[in-house]
Design an enzyme around this catalytic site. Structure first.
Site, mmCIF file in Angstrom:
data_model
loop_
_atom_site.group_PDB
_atom_site.id
_atom_site.type_symbol
_atom_site.label_atom_id
_atom_site.label_comp_id
_atom_site.label_asym_id
_atom_site.label_seq_id
_atom_site.Cartn_x
_atom_site.Cartn_y
_atom_site.Cartn_z
ATOM 1 N N ASP A 119 0.818 -1.219 0.000
ATOM 2 C CA ASP A 119 0.000 0.000 0.000
ATOM 3 C C ASP A 119 0.852 1.269 0.000
ATOM 4 O OD1 ASP A 119 -2.511 -1.109 -0.239
ATOM 5 O OD2 ASP A 119 -2.723 -1.425 1.921
ATOM 6 N N HIS A 274 0.383 -7.486 -1.679
ATOM 7 C CA HIS A 274 -0.930 -8.128 -1.705
ATOM 8 C C HIS A 274 -1.688 -7.732 -2.971
ATOM 9 C CE1 HIS A 274 -1.764 -4.180 0.069
ATOM 10 N NE2 HIS A 274 -2.987 -4.287 -0.398
ATOM 11 N N ARG A 289 -11.323 0.267 4.705
ATOM 12 C CA ARG A 289 -9.903 0.145 5.094
ATOM 13 C C ARG A 289 -9.455 1.352 5.899
ATOM 14 N NH1 ARG A 289 -5.270 0.356 0.712
ATOM 15 N NH2 ARG A 289 -4.701 2.279 1.792
HETATM 16 C C1 SIN Z 1 -6.154 -3.005 -0.919
HETATM 17 O O1 SIN Z 1 -5.283 -3.119 -1.762
HETATM 18 O O2 SIN Z 1 -6.001 -2.307 0.074
HETATM 19 C C2 SIN Z 1 -7.469 -3.749 -1.084
HETATM 20 C C3 SIN Z 1 -7.296 -5.210 -1.010
HETATM 21 C C4 SIN Z 1 -8.600 -5.929 -1.180
HETATM 22 O O3 SIN Z 1 -9.616 -5.304 -1.511
HETATM 23 O O4 SIN Z 1 -8.632 -7.139 -1.003
#
Ligand code: SIN
Length: 299
Positions: A119, A274, A289
């Site tokens: 991120d 991720h 988030r």
């Molecule tokens: C993100 O990259 O913060 C989102 C990840 C997700 O929606 O699974």
């Protein structure tokens, strides 16, 4: 509700967990944490053990928490101040919360966050942690996958590790939030993203960083935001970054979570990449988030 934003250090990793239950989940990382209700004002001892679980397992999962945005902000703030989230409009009345939504009407084969990334690695001080909660889940798909960047580094040869240790990556938001990306963001119906020339700015971070809390070294490059290698020609950078992108996200380094309503994942961006899967066309997936501040990556 707590208002403290002074982070509680992790508990001593020599001891057994006494405040929470931590069950290892994946071979390359991840643990399920239970025995704690995150909607409550948490004792420092609990926070210290959760932080330790994050450091040991990189991403931790809490089932069925169903926090309000205010409770999620309070939880995140126990681990550090809010990290700025540029370009993305926060949720109304909750400036520290962003919505991550894919609407049932969206048919594109990608979604927000569906390219491997850490991120906001384009910031001077990229975030330590992200806390993601599932508010609405599709009947199948929509998983999130993380890749362990300690393993990514440790599995390279000594010679490659040595070479990478001397290099710096160029990080930029340009391919995510540069003006030419506005059309893509307009496809994300449940989110409001404003691209701008600010996204063209560049930050230099070491390709191999030392984790500020564990002292372990890991790779810190990603497909979405690492746009070059400092002091290399474009064709050299591209060659190396393609190799690293493929190497660092191979299946053996990953842990995958299938979301249920009210689940929370809390992960450490300093040692993970991720992505979100976009494999649930015709259904809505809605998450919120919060993002916890980090520090400037160091060699
Ligand atoms: C993100 O990259 O913060 C989102 C990840 C997700 O929606 O699974």
């Amino acid at each position: 509700m707590t208002t403290s934003i002074i982070p509680v250090p992790a508990s001593n990793s020599e001891n057994a967990y006494e405040q929470i239950v931590v069950e290892r989940y994946g071979g390359a990382g991840g643990a399920i944490v239970s025995g704690v209700d995150l909607s409550h004002d948490l004792d420092d001892a609990v926070v210290a053990e959760i932080r330790r679980a994050v450091l040991e397992h990189h991403v931790v999962f809490f089932r069925g928490q169903s926090l309000t945005p205010v409770q999620q902000v309070a939880f995140s703030r126990r681990f550090g101040p809010y990290s700025p989230v540029p370009f993305i409009e926060p949720v109304a009345d909750h400036p520290e919360v962003i919505a991550v939504v894919r609407d049932a009407s969206e048919h594109q084969p990608f979604t927000f966050g569906s390219l491997w990334h850490s991120d906001f690695s384009f910031l001077e001080e990229p975030p330590f942690g992200s806390v993601l909660q599932a508010l609405q889940v599709p009947p199948y798909g929509g998983d999130t996958i993380w890749a362990n960047q300690y393993l990514a580094l440790e599995t390279l040869s000594a010679g490659m590790q040595e070479m990478l240790t001397g290099l710096n990556g160029v990080h930029s938001a340009r391919d995510g939030y540069g003006p030419e990306m506005q059309g893509v963001h307009n496809m994300f119906k449940g989110m409001s993203v404003t691209t701008s020339d600010d996204a063209l700015a560049e930050q230099i971070h070491p390709v191999v960083r030392t984790h500020p809390e564990t002292g372990r070294r890991c790779l810190f490059v990603n497909r979405q935001y690492t746009v070059g290698i400092d002091r290399m020609r474009d064709n050299e950078s591209k060659f190396l970054l393609d190799f690293l992108a493929n190497h660092s996200t191979q299946a053996a380094f990953t842990v995958r979570w299938h979301w249920q309503l009210g689940d929370i994942a809390f992960w450490d961006n300093r040692c993970l990449q991720h992505l979100a899967m976009a494999d649930f066309v015709g259904y809505r997936r809605s998450m919120i988030r919060t993002t916890v501040a980090g520090d400037k990556p160091r060699k």
